[in-house]
Design a protein around this motif. Structure first.
Motif, mmCIF file in Angstrom:
data_model
loop_
_atom_site.group_PDB
_atom_site.id
_atom_site.type_symbol
_atom_site.label_atom_id
_atom_site.label_comp_id
_atom_site.label_asym_id
_atom_site.label_seq_id
_atom_site.Cartn_x
_atom_site.Cartn_y
_atom_site.Cartn_z
ATOM 1 N N VAL A 131 -6.460 -9.093 -2.134
ATOM 2 C CA VAL A 131 -6.646 -9.355 -0.756
ATOM 3 C C VAL A 131 -5.248 -9.859 -0.179
ATOM 4 O O VAL A 131 -4.956 -9.172 1.137
ATOM 5 N N ALA A 132 -4.506 -10.758 -0.728
ATOM 6 C CA ALA A 132 -3.240 -10.853 -0.284
ATOM 7 C C ALA A 132 -2.441 -9.719 -0.106
ATOM 8 O O ALA A 132 -1.640 -9.434 0.986
ATOM 9 N N VAL A 133 -2.486 -8.547 -1.070
ATOM 10 C CA VAL A 133 -1.814 -7.308 -0.834
ATOM 11 C C VAL A 133 -2.465 -6.260 0.127
ATOM 12 O O VAL A 133 -1.644 -6.058 0.749
ATOM 13 N N MET A 134 -3.622 -6.353 0.106
ATOM 14 C CA MET A 134 -4.262 -5.639 1.303
ATOM 15 C C MET A 134 -3.756 -6.283 2.527
ATOM 16 O O MET A 134 -3.457 -5.298 3.677
ATOM 17 N N ASP A 135 -3.604 -7.438 3.053
ATOM 18 C CA ASP A 135 -3.269 -7.996 4.258
ATOM 19 C C ASP A 135 -1.581 -7.837 4.583
ATOM 20 O O ASP A 135 -1.402 -7.438 5.825
ATOM 21 N N ARG A 136 -0.995 -7.435 3.410
ATOM 22 C CA ARG A 136 0.314 -7.066 3.550
ATOM 23 C C ARG A 136 0.660 -5.553 3.680
ATOM 24 O O ARG A 136 1.862 -5.165 4.144
ATOM 25 N N ILE A 137 -0.115 -4.711 3.073
ATOM 26 C CA ILE A 137 0.211 -3.148 2.823
ATOM 27 C C ILE A 137 -0.381 -2.526 4.134
ATOM 28 O O ILE A 137 0.053 -1.407 4.275
ATOM 29 N N ARG A 138 -1.226 -3.190 4.943
ATOM 30 C CA ARG A 138 -1.952 -2.488 5.930
ATOM 31 C C ARG A 138 -1.109 -1.632 6.648
ATOM 32 O O ARG A 138 -1.493 -0.789 7.358
ATOM 33 N N VAL A 139 0.007 -2.376 7.145
ATOM 34 C CA VAL A 139 0.986 -1.852 8.322
ATOM 35 C C VAL A 139 1.650 -0.613 7.859
ATOM 36 O O VAL A 139 2.209 0.158 8.824
ATOM 37 N N TRP A 140 1.510 -0.571 6.614
ATOM 38 C CA TRP A 140 2.672 0.798 5.956
ATOM 39 C C TRP A 140 1.752 1.880 5.639
ATOM 40 O O TRP A 140 2.237 2.897 5.327
ATOM 41 N N LEU A 141 0.278 1.744 5.645
ATOM 42 C CA LEU A 141 -0.643 2.980 5.329
ATOM 43 C C LEU A 141 -0.366 4.091 6.199
ATOM 44 O O LEU A 141 -0.871 5.075 5.444
ATOM 45 N N PRO A 142 -0.186 3.955 7.576
ATOM 46 C CA PRO A 142 -0.113 5.243 8.340
ATOM 47 C C PRO A 142 1.056 6.147 7.831
ATOM 48 O O PRO A 142 0.946 7.207 7.964
ATOM 49 N N VAL A 143 1.967 5.355 7.166
ATOM 50 C CA VAL A 143 3.131 6.354 6.779
ATOM 51 C C VAL A 143 2.720 7.145 5.528
ATOM 52 O O VAL A 143 3.199 8.550 5.616
ATOM 53 N N LEU A 144 1.937 6.796 4.663
ATOM 54 C CA LEU A 144 1.296 7.648 3.649
ATOM 55 C C LEU A 144 0.375 8.703 4.234
ATOM 56 O O LEU A 144 0.404 9.606 3.505
ATOM 57 N N GLN A 145 -0.295 8.428 5.145
ATOM 58 C CA GLN A 145 -1.002 9.248 5.743
ATOM 59 C C GLN A 145 -0.296 10.575 6.282
ATOM 60 O O GLN A 145 -0.632 11.716 6.140
ATOM 61 N N ALA A 146 0.904 10.070 6.843
ATOM 62 C CA ALA A 146 1.645 11.187 7.463
ATOM 63 C C ALA A 146 2.347 12.039 6.135
ATOM 64 O O ALA A 146 2.539 13.190 6.481
ATOM 65 N N LEU A 147 2.778 11.355 5.373
ATOM 66 C CA LEU A 147 3.619 12.088 4.185
ATOM 67 C C LEU A 147 2.380 12.786 3.456
ATOM 68 O O LEU A 147 2.923 13.895 3.051
ATOM 69 N N SER A 148 1.196 12.692 3.574
ATOM 70 C CA SER A 148 0.086 13.437 2.655
ATOM 71 C C SER A 148 -0.673 14.445 3.473
ATOM 72 O O SER A 148 -1.423 14.895 3.055
ATOM 73 N N ALA A 149 -0.467 14.337 4.880
ATOM 74 C CA ALA A 149 -1.208 15.047 5.570
ATOM 75 C C ALA A 149 -1.268 16.740 5.191
ATOM 76 O O ALA A 149 -0.259 17.494 5.087
#
Length: 355
Positions: A131-149
């Motif tokens: 849960v601590a990880v999820m709280d901290r990576i959430r802001v970076w996940l849209p970048v993964l969306q862009a790279l994988s689109a």
């Protein structure tokens, strides 16, 4: 070294026309046990074993894409790693009680949900750490969306999005980014609150961009489109693992999770799905527009220490350079469709998927 596992959803298409075909049952009947059914009969899922090295993940992806391609060929079809079908399709829901119940509950949202994603599992030491990880990576996940689109087309037309899959997927009630949970207890409380609404059948319908696995000691990151190139899937997996380890270290050292509102994360994800790397992305911490290349560079810098510690810095740099040079999946699909022949797009993507 944290383990990584990758799940990929793959489209099944006619070898000649490129149109999706509902032959998942036949593919699974002749394929290896590692192939699995999905929501629609025009798709299947493959999954790697947990691996400690990127070489191991690469070998697993190569093996399972090859196994899926062989089974599909025996069933008179081909596999294609695209987030949505370039050609028009009428999805056929898999005959399974759970899926039929979803059609009844969510109507057209389920009936039209023929999309293919890439899910990455990373090992964690505890639910509290997860849960601590999820709280901290959430802001970076849209970048993964862009790279994988990798899903610009929907029902035979250009959607205008780099990842239209994400737009279709987010019609489901729980899909998308989440608030910060604060603790495992906070995560469990939120799940209980959502289940109490009666909208969801069970925990399997928690379609968050990242979640704790229900049956494995992992965090599961679900934001990416299935990647056209196997190497791009490997890049996403490497970045996810580095994000998880970076976040875990920050948690252990007492650093707070970034205080970015979920409403801003929804806009960041929309921006990434709309234009991929072709326009600005939102700064993960500030929520303001920045050139996509700068935001990607910020991600690499954010996880740089972990990549160096794990010996993954060189391979991630090489994989990212390849992706930026050839373009994301959506850009390649559009280049191949310049003559207006979307069947040729499917043929090219099928060749790459199985190569």
């Amino acid at each position: 070294m944290r383990t990584i596992g990758v799940e990929e959803e793959l489209l099944l298409v006619d070898p000649d026309s490129g149109a999706p075909v509902a032959v998942a049952g036949s593919v699974l009947a002749v394929g290896d046990d590692g192939l699995e059914a999905e929501l629609q009969q025009q798709q299947i899922e493959i999954g790697t074993r947990p691996c400690e090295t990127l070489d191991g993940v690469a070998d697993e992806l190569r093996h399972w894409r090859s196994a899926a391609a062989s089974a599909a060929e025996q069933a008179g079809a081909r596999i294609v790693a695209v987030g949505t079908s370039p050609l028009p399709v009428t999805p056929e829901v898999t005959i399974k009680p759970r899926y039929q119940r979803m059609v009844t509950a969510f109507a057209l949202t389920t009936a039209e949900q023929l999309t293919c994603g890439c899910h990455v599992h990373v090992g964690i030491d505890s639910r509290e750490e997860g849960v601590a990880v999820m709280d901290r990576i959430r802001v970076w996940l849209p970048v993964l969306q862009a790279l994988s689109a990798n899903s610009p087309y929907w029902q035979g037309v250009d959607s205008g999005y780099a990842s239209f899959r994400s737009q279709v997927w987010r019609r489901l009630p729980t899909a998308g980014p989440t608030d910060r949970f604060g603790s495992a207890a906070g995560y469990d409380t939120e799940i209980e609150r959502l289940l109490a609404t009666g909208v969801l059948f069970d925990k399997g319908m928690l379609y968050f961009d990242s979640r704790l696995s229900h049956h494995l000691p992992t965090v599961e990151i679900r934001i990416a489109d299935v990647c056209l190139h196997r190497d791009d899937a490997l890049l996403i997996a490497a970045l996810v693992r580095a994000l998880v380890e970076t976040a875990a270290r920050a948690w252990r050292s007492g650093e707070p999770a970034p205080a970015v509102d979920t409403s801003v994360l929804r806009l960041a994800t929309w921006r990434a799905s709309r234009s991929g790397l072709a326009d600005d992305l939102l700064d993960p911490l500030l929520g303001t527009p920045r050139p996509a290349t700068q935001v990607v560079a910020a991600l690499i810098d954010h996880v740089g220490e972990v990549l160096a510690d794990q010996g993954d810095q060189q391979i991630v740099g090489d994989l990212l350079a390849q992706l930026l040079d050839r373009g994301i999946g959506a850009e390649q699909q559009r280049r191949w469709a310049r003559n207006g022949d979307l069947s040729s797009v499917v043929r090219r993507t099928a060749e790459l998927t199985a190569s």
